[in-house]
Each structure stands twice: as structure tokens, then as C-alpha cells.
Design a protein around this motif. Structure first.
Motif, PDB file in Angstrom:
ATOM      1  N   GLN A 106     -16.554 -13.728   6.014  1.00 34.36           N
ATOM      2  CA  GLN A 106     -17.532 -12.788   5.462  1.00 34.36           C
ATOM      3  C   GLN A 106     -17.416 -11.426   6.124  1.00 34.36           C
ATOM      4  O   GLN A 106     -17.589 -10.386   5.481  1.00 34.36           O
ATOM      5  CB  GLN A 106     -18.944 -13.346   5.628  1.00 34.36           C
ATOM      6  N   LYS A 107     -17.114 -11.398   7.419  1.00 34.68           N
ATOM      7  CA  LYS A 107     -16.952 -10.131   8.117  1.00 34.68           C
ATOM      8  C   LYS A 107     -15.660  -9.424   7.700  1.00 34.68           C
ATOM      9  O   LYS A 107     -15.624  -8.197   7.585  1.00 34.68           O
ATOM     10  CB  LYS A 107     -16.943 -10.365   9.630  1.00 34.68           C
ATOM     11  N   LEU A 108     -14.599 -10.202   7.479  1.00 33.99           N
ATOM     12  CA  LEU A 108     -13.343  -9.598   7.024  1.00 33.99           C
ATOM     13  C   LEU A 108     -13.476  -9.075   5.597  1.00 33.99           C
ATOM     14  O   LEU A 108     -12.825  -8.092   5.233  1.00 33.99           O
ATOM     15  CB  LEU A 108     -12.209 -10.631   7.089  1.00 33.99           C
ATOM     16  N   ALA A 109     -14.294  -9.755   4.804  1.00 30.98           N
ATOM     17  CA  ALA A 109     -14.544  -9.357   3.399  1.00 30.98           C
ATOM     18  C   ALA A 109     -13.229  -9.199   2.645  1.00 30.98           C
ATOM     19  O   ALA A 109     -12.923  -8.142   2.101  1.00 30.98           O
ATOM     20  CB  ALA A 109     -15.358  -8.065   3.341  1.00 30.98           C
ATOM     21  N   ILE A 110     -12.454 -10.266   2.601  1.00 24.23           N
ATOM     22  CA  ILE A 110     -11.159 -10.237   1.943  1.00 24.23           C
ATOM     23  C   ILE A 110     -11.335 -10.243   0.428  1.00 24.23           C
ATOM     24  O   ILE A 110     -12.096 -11.036  -0.119  1.00 24.23           O
ATOM     25  CB  ILE A 110     -10.310 -11.454   2.368  1.00 24.23           C
ATOM     26  N   GLY A 111     -10.614  -9.372  -0.255  1.00 19.34           N
ATOM     27  CA  GLY A 111     -10.579  -9.413  -1.713  1.00 19.34           C
ATOM     28  C   GLY A 111     -11.593  -8.498  -2.386  1.00 19.34           C
ATOM     29  O   GLY A 111     -12.112  -7.547  -1.793  1.00 19.34           O
ATOM     30  N   PHE A 112     -11.885  -8.830  -3.636  1.00 22.25           N
ATOM     31  CA  PHE A 112     -12.730  -8.000  -4.481  1.00 22.25           C
ATOM     32  C   PHE A 112     -13.857  -8.832  -5.087  1.00 22.25           C
ATOM     33  O   PHE A 112     -13.820 -10.066  -5.064  1.00 22.25           O
ATOM     34  CB  PHE A 112     -11.900  -7.373  -5.609  1.00 22.25           C
ATOM     35  N   THR A 113     -14.834  -8.143  -5.610  1.00 23.34           N
ATOM     36  CA  THR A 113     -15.939  -8.816  -6.275  1.00 23.34           C
ATOM     37  C   THR A 113     -16.318  -8.045  -7.541  1.00 23.34           C
ATOM     38  O   THR A 113     -16.181  -6.813  -7.588  1.00 23.34           O
ATOM     39  CB  THR A 113     -17.166  -8.944  -5.344  1.00 23.34           C
ATOM     40  N   THR A 114     -16.754  -8.756  -8.538  1.00 32.59           N
ATOM     41  CA  THR A 114     -17.230  -8.142  -9.775  1.00 32.59           C
ATOM     42  C   THR A 114     -18.746  -8.284  -9.840  1.00 32.59           C
ATOM     43  O   THR A 114     -19.272  -9.380  -9.683  1.00 32.59           O
ATOM     44  CB  THR A 114     -16.603  -8.809 -11.013  1.00 32.59           C
ATOM     45  N   ILE A 115     -19.420  -7.163 -10.027  1.00 32.49           N
ATOM     46  CA  ILE A 115     -20.877  -7.150 -10.124  1.00 32.49           C
ATOM     47  C   ILE A 115     -21.270  -6.815 -11.557  1.00 32.49           C
ATOM     48  O   ILE A 115     -20.845  -5.799 -12.095  1.00 32.49           O
ATOM     49  CB  ILE A 115     -21.495  -6.108  -9.172  1.00 32.49           C
ATOM     50  N   GLN A 116     -22.071  -7.668 -12.163  1.00 37.08           N
ATOM     51  CA  GLN A 116     -22.614  -7.405 -13.489  1.00 37.08           C
ATOM     52  C   GLN A 116     -24.108  -7.147 -13.351  1.00 37.08           C
ATOM     53  O   GLN A 116     -24.847  -7.996 -12.853  1.00 37.08           O
ATOM     54  CB  GLN A 116     -22.354  -8.574 -14.431  1.00 37.08           C
ATOM     55  N   VAL A 117     -24.534  -5.967 -13.781  1.00 35.89           N
ATOM     56  CA  VAL A 117     -25.918  -5.531 -13.637  1.00 35.89           C
ATOM     57  C   VAL A 117     -26.556  -5.407 -15.016  1.00 35.89           C
ATOM     58  O   VAL A 117     -26.034  -4.707 -15.887  1.00 35.89           O
ATOM     59  CB  VAL A 117     -26.000  -4.176 -12.902  1.00 35.89           C
TER      60      VAL A 117
END
Length: 211
Positions: A80-91
Motif C-alpha cells: 500500500q505504501k509503494l502504491a504499485i500500478g494504477f487505479t480507475t475511479i468512477q464518480v
């Protein structure tokens, strides 16, 4: 007593490597999977030799299991601290908020806006792809303008093209000519793998060491 502390210490090293290697494998990160896999195997062999040498006691077995559980928690925390990769947020918000959209774009987030209809009328949806390390900042901005927004996040396994890819590369990729596409098609599996590893290493370097 020293032996028990050594068992716990080894587990706190080994299990996070196992956790990180599994996560990177799921995310298709070849470089990090190889690195964490090598460290995992090295620590595992060393720890197994200590645990299996001499007489084993019930206490040592319990400590080994407790160390394994603690190592899992530590591995998740590190990832979680390294935060590897990407995320998609749908709002999902009640109506179009141009101030929010403009603010997100000023902060460097790529925002796709589309409209839908829910149970209680028209809705506005924002589709945002971002690096995981920027997710907290993104949610703070959304909370500032739309505290009642319905938000869903998930991690894409891969993406290609679009605003974020251009931003990461720093420039648009040149279009390949027909000859280039033919040459690329006949490359061996090893060559393709090497190219993917180089590209992944460059992406990780930009993700962690560049603003």
C-alpha cells in the motif's frame, strides 16, 4: 529464545516478499515479480534450514505460524505504501460540476465525462484513471466539491493509449509504418519480453522517482 526471534524475523522478511511477488504477478509486472521472487526463494531456503535443523518444539511451530501471519499484514502494508500500478475511479454525481472537472484536469488527472439516468433522474459520471499514489489527493478533491458523490474504484490490469499514456511518455508515440509493424510481428518471444521489461522498468522509474 534467540532462535525464536530469528524465526519471527525471517518470516517478517519472507512473507512480505511472497505477498509482493503475488501482487506483482497479478498486475503483470515482470521486473518486480522476478526481483521479489528471487528474494522470496533466498529467504525461504535460509529460514527453512534454520527451522528444520535440530529438534523442533511446539513453541517454535506456533512462533513460525504467528510470524507468517504478521508477515502477511506487513506485506500488505508495504504494498500500500509503494502504491504499485494504477487505479480507475468512477464518480457518480447528481449534476455536471464544471468546477470539479476543471480542478481535476488542472491537477493533471484525465477525466472522461458522460451522462446517464438513475432512479431519481439524470446523473453525471466521471471516469478517471490515475496512479495509485495519487488516489488520496484525487479523493480529497472530489470530497471538497461533491461530498455526496458515489465513488467506485478498481484496478485495471492493462491500458493502452489515451491521455494518461501520453502524459507518462512525455510525448506522443510515433505512428509505426507498415514496414515497422511487419518487423515487429516477426520478432521472437525473447525480444518482445526484453522490450516489455525495459518499458516496465522505465514506467516504474517515472512512477516512483519523477513528479
Amino acid at each position: 529464545m534467540m532462535r525464536l526471534f530469528l524465526i519471527i524475523f525471517i518470516q517478517l522478511l519472507y512473507v512480505p516478499m511472497l505477498t509482493l511477488r503475488t501482487i506483482c504477478m497479478v498486475k503483470n509486472l515482470k521486473v518486480l515479480t522476478c526481483v521479489f521472487g528471487f528474494m522470496e526463494a533466498l529467504i525461504y531456503i535460509f529460514g527453512l534450514a534454520i527451522v528444520l535443523s535440530g529438534g523442533q518444539s511446539i513453541l517454535e511451530m506456533v512462533v513460525y505460524a504467528a510470524g507468517f501471519a504478521a508477515g502477511l499484514t506487513l506485506g500488505i502494508y508495504i504494498e500500500q505504501k509503494l502504491a504499485i500500478g494504477f487505479t480507475t475511479i468512477q464518480v457518480n454525481i447528481e449534476q455536471e460540476n464544471t468546477t470539479l472537472i476543471e480542478d481535476l484536469r488542472k491537477e493533471g488527472f484525465g477525466v472522461t465525462v458522460y451522462f446517464g439516468e438513475g432512479k431519481h433522474g439524470k446523473r453525471t459520471n466521471l471516469d478517471i484513471l490515475t496512479k495509485r499514489k495519487c488516489e488520496k489527493n484525487l479523493l480529497k478533491i472530489i470530497e471538497k466539491y461533491e461530498p455526496r458523490a458515489f465513488i467506485v474504484s478498481f484496478e485495471p490490469k492493462m491500458f493502452r493509449g489515451g491521455y494518461l499514456a501520453e502524459m507518462m511518455n512525455g510525448r506522443l508515440k510515433r505512428k509505426m509504418s507498415k514496414k515497422d509493424r511487419q518487423e515487429k510481428a516477426i520478432k521472437s518471444v525473447i525480444e518482445k519480453t526484453v522490450e516489455e521489461i525495459k518499458a516496465e522498468t522505465e514506467t516504474l522509474k517515472k512512477d516512483w522517482f519523477e513528479d
